[in-house]
Design a protein around this motif. Structure first.
Motif, PDB file in Angstrom:
ATOM      1  N   PRO A 284       0.828  -1.201   0.000  1.00 34.97           N
ATOM      2  CA  PRO A 284       0.000   0.000   0.000  1.00 34.97           C
ATOM      3  C   PRO A 284       0.866   1.255   0.000  1.00 34.97           C
ATOM      4  O   PRO A 284       2.056   1.194   0.295  1.00 34.97           O
ATOM      5  N   GLY A 285       0.247   2.350  -0.338  1.00 31.05           N
ATOM      6  CA  GLY A 285       0.950   3.628  -0.335  1.00 31.05           C
ATOM      7  C   GLY A 285      -0.054   4.749  -0.151  1.00 31.05           C
ATOM      8  O   GLY A 285      -1.238   4.489   0.058  1.00 31.05           O
ATOM      9  N   PRO A 286       0.413   5.966  -0.235  1.00 36.86           N
ATOM     10  CA  PRO A 286      -0.510   7.095  -0.039  1.00 36.86           C
ATOM     11  C   PRO A 286      -1.645   7.047  -1.060  1.00 36.86           C
ATOM     12  O   PRO A 286      -1.414   6.736  -2.225  1.00 36.86           O
ATOM     13  N   VAL A 287      -2.847   7.338  -0.614  1.00 35.34           N
ATOM     14  CA  VAL A 287      -3.982   7.340  -1.540  1.00 35.34           C
ATOM     15  C   VAL A 287      -4.096   8.686  -2.248  1.00 35.34           C
ATOM     16  O   VAL A 287      -4.954   8.874  -3.105  1.00 35.34           O
TER      17      VAL A 287
ATOM     18  N   VAL B 159      -6.672  13.037   4.199  1.00 32.45           N
ATOM     19  CA  VAL B 159      -7.493  11.969   3.617  1.00 32.45           C
ATOM     20  C   VAL B 159      -8.828  11.861   4.349  1.00 32.45           C
ATOM     21  O   VAL B 159      -9.886  11.697   3.725  1.00 32.45           O
ATOM     22  N   VAL B 283      -8.023   2.765   5.239  1.00 32.05           N
ATOM     23  CA  VAL B 283      -7.345   3.569   4.222  1.00 32.05           C
ATOM     24  C   VAL B 283      -5.860   3.228   4.281  1.00 32.05           C
ATOM     25  O   VAL B 283      -5.249   3.358   5.342  1.00 32.05           O
ATOM     26  N   PRO B 284      -5.280   2.775   3.170  1.00 33.74           N
ATOM     27  CA  PRO B 284      -3.849   2.477   3.190  1.00 33.74           C
ATOM     28  C   PRO B 284      -3.026   3.759   3.272  1.00 33.74           C
ATOM     29  O   PRO B 284      -3.543   4.849   3.026  1.00 33.74           O
ATOM     30  N   GLY B 285      -1.791   3.589   3.606  1.00 34.63           N
ATOM     31  CA  GLY B 285      -0.887   4.731   3.675  1.00 34.63           C
ATOM     32  C   GLY B 285       0.534   4.245   3.519  1.00 34.63           C
ATOM     33  O   GLY B 285       0.770   3.057   3.282  1.00 34.63           O
ATOM     34  N   CYS B 306     -10.327  -2.204   1.322  1.00 34.82           N
ATOM     35  CA  CYS B 306      -9.315  -1.175   1.063  1.00 34.82           C
ATOM     36  C   CYS B 306     -10.014   0.013   0.426  1.00 34.82           C
ATOM     37  O   CYS B 306     -10.532  -0.104  -0.686  1.00 34.82           O
ATOM     38  N   THR B 308     -10.012   4.176  -0.666  1.00 34.83           N
ATOM     39  CA  THR B 308      -9.148   5.324  -0.934  1.00 34.83           C
ATOM     40  C   THR B 308      -9.949   6.609  -1.060  1.00 34.83           C
ATOM     41  O   THR B 308      -9.377   7.667  -1.233  1.00 34.83           O
ATOM     42  N   ASP B 312     -15.212   4.467  -2.861  1.00 38.36           N
ATOM     43  CA  ASP B 312     -14.885   3.114  -2.388  1.00 38.36           C
ATOM     44  C   ASP B 312     -15.715   2.742  -1.160  1.00 38.36           C
ATOM     45  O   ASP B 312     -16.155   1.598  -1.018  1.00 38.36           O
TER      46      ASP B 312
END
Lengths: 399, 399
Positions: A284-287, B159, B283-285, B306, B308, B312
């Motif tokens: 995963p990474g920043p959205v 976010v 929420v991924p980061g 997941c 974003t 979603d």
């Protein structure tokens, strides 16, 4: 191992009854990879008769009529294309190019052939051109594909390098393409852990593409493997990258996508991995940016495993409690279950450094042919590995 | 609606036969929330007899012996504690405090009671103290909990605000906890979309905790709802936050964790959501910090969705093709299926602004009791909502 290294006389063999390995080498030059019609034909009647047919020196294989049932037109079109290419192919030049860079040909059935590629069925490579000091089969035994965007962010490159460094420290091999961005960072991370890596190119193993990675490829070639389905000298085409991706997916236990937009070659590799029943993982990474959007898509819609580091990856592909042990589905046997000849040859491999097969044969008291055959099997089992200067014991995780 | 607003005479009622709503108000002060033994007792015999028993003015409810089978000691200990607190409770002061800030009490069975809280079973709140211009039941009909770390990063706060703004634009209410960091950003994002939001406090609705959010709470109170299980004046305790989290999870269709470490109150809320069968989302980061590690844990080990952005989230909790329509499991009916009395009263609610129940009753030609009852049912169905100055049509998404 076969082909390139064993020298001349192959062109003459085409007319007479050429050997299967060189016939496969020829096919890498005249046919597009992953041609399933050709793949089925090879399975039925072997490579030499097919090439003899293409060359016009042999009859049409009996199986071709059956395979082409309902696709006679298709097979005829292919044959025309193969013949046209065959006529333009300079086999001597191809061999010379391979020898010039020390490329070897690895064919299905060879000790160095990674049998997991057979999961590709009729689309498995006809043969692989390889270069480098590592043994492909041994390197890929416990390997993970780490792929992603060329236009990676600093975050993505950092995570890819850390991940592959961690995999390397745990005895796992990184498989990737050779592109800028995530691919390059993945190789560098693994090399920093002093682990060989495997790079699967979409061009000849002597073509430094991208050219900014020339020195990286040199470092990979030292102990790792550079491989390609295309013969030396082939320049990359757009389509080749997508065909190549299935090999990256099939070689490894699972594919990790580090950064990718929602339309990306890395997702194509992940799709192959899923189709092959391999683990599909995403970091995963920043959205807030688009560079991880493909990863989040994998997490959301493909139920990809969410991985944040090497430990998570091994949770998905490793074997509980056996991270450093050979996997049960590989052909690794405990040393005490080796036959006496193999055991003697293994004992003859020096504890430090490497030795050539002739030296090993003398030390073990067996002839060179037996020694070479046994070394191949020992390599397939993970007991020895190929080094630039001969054969040696694996650096880590010896069974 | 009951309790606070209806004025005096309640204390005297305790001795005689107090009404159920005020008895529940008393219980919010004398018992710890989520006491399942008390919850079951209330279900069996109602609140007034239980409080009379605690007050020593009524007999032990018949059901108590049965419920306490095997737990007689436990019930006795509780009773002692409740009695001790009851004796210290100044009911007049509690009512005065509630009236001073315009707090109202919402009890199970009231038109404003969000029936989804009944999914908590015996642990549902005895009653809720609420404050603000919004109608709790209506606001929570289509709501999502957005929670996360107090020590959020700029990324997480951004976010959360974007997500809740997007939810608001799509007609969904944000439920959160009022803390610094993600909670505050979530409320602010929803307010920026001109949507009421619901804040669930772990202290009295008149206690601005954290004090830096005083003005935020004032903005929330204008059109939204501030609610608590604890009576006005209660200061927060560490334990209260965890108890409170089940209400956040139960009020909403699903819980989104935006940023959280692996040990975090937000994961506690997510656990409640999972136990209640609500959607759990994360929420991924970046994997390089620890602030998203809890989110990645949810993705990896809980199969959390997941997400974003708002789209979603609605994929997970919304109804396909009905994003702006009332959910099928709510009690919203098409306007033309209302009974004639309710239809007349709904017609009497002004198209712009709000009107008091007496005005509406006169316009509709019905008596005040009938009008109040119908308004309650209309509010539960999402046709009208409570405003600071009376009743009004919902600002958006009227059925």
């Amino acid at each position: 191992m076969c082909g390139g290294r064993s020298g001349g006389g192959k062109v003459a063999a085409v007319a007479a009854g050429l050997d299967d390995p060189w016939a496969r080498a020829v096919l890498t030059a005249v046919a597009n990879p992953a041609d399933e019609l050709l793949g089925r034909l090879l399975d039925r009647c072997g490579a030499a008769p097919v090439v003899a047919w293409i060359a016009g020196t042999g009859a049409e294989p009996a199986a071709s009529a059956e395979l082409a049932a309902g696709a006679a037109e298709k097979l005829r079109t292919r044959l025309d294309r193969w013949r046209a290419r065959y006529e333009r192919l300079d086999q001597d030049a191809m061999r010379a190019a391979a020898e010039a860079i020390g490329a070897r040909l690895v064919c299905p059935g060879d000790p160095e052939w990674p049998t997991q590629l057979d999961d590709l069925g009729a689309a498995r490579p006809y043969a692989l051109w390889t270069r480098g000091g590592g043994d492909l089969r041994f390197a890929a035994l416990r390997s993970v594909a780490v792929v992603g965007a060329r236009a990676a962010t600093a975050y993505g490159a950092h995570v890819a390098a850390e991940l592959c460094h961690g995999l390397g420290e745990r005895g796992w091999t990184t498989v990737s393409g050779g592109a800028y961005g995530i691919d390059g960072a993945a190789h560098r991370g693994a090399l920093a852990a002093d682990r060989p890596t495997v790079v699967v190119l979409a061009c000849g193993v002597d073509v430094p593409y991208p050219c900014g990675h020339s020195s990286l490829f040199q470092r990979i070639a030292a102990d790792g493997v550079i491989l390609s389905e295309w013969p030396p000298g082939t320049v990359p085409s757009r389509h080749a990258f997508l065909i190549r991706n299935r090999v990256i997916a099939a070689l490894s236990r699972g594919t990790v996508v580090v950064e990718a937009k929602t339309r990306s070659g890395a997702l194509n590799t992940a799709r192959h991995a899923r189709e092959l029943g391999r683990a599909v993982m995403a970091v995963p990474g920043p959205v807030t940016g688009e560079m991880s959007a493909g990863c989040h898509l994998l997490l959301r819609e493909w139920q990809a495993g969410c991985v944040t580091g090497a430990a998570d990856v091994l949770d998905q592909v490793g074997l509980i409690g056996e991270d450093m042990a050979p996997p049960p589905d590989a052909t690794v046997l405990p040393r005490d279950r080796l036959d006496p000849t193999s055991a003697a040859i293994l004992d003859a491999v020096p504890a430090r450094g490497a030795a050539g097969p002739a030296t090993i044969a003398v030390t073990a008291g067996h002839d060179l042919d037996t020694t070479l055959r046994c070394l191949g099997l020992l390599a397939a089992g993970g007991f020895v590995e190929r080094a630039p200067t001969g054969w040696r014991l694996p650096r880590r995780a010896a069974p």
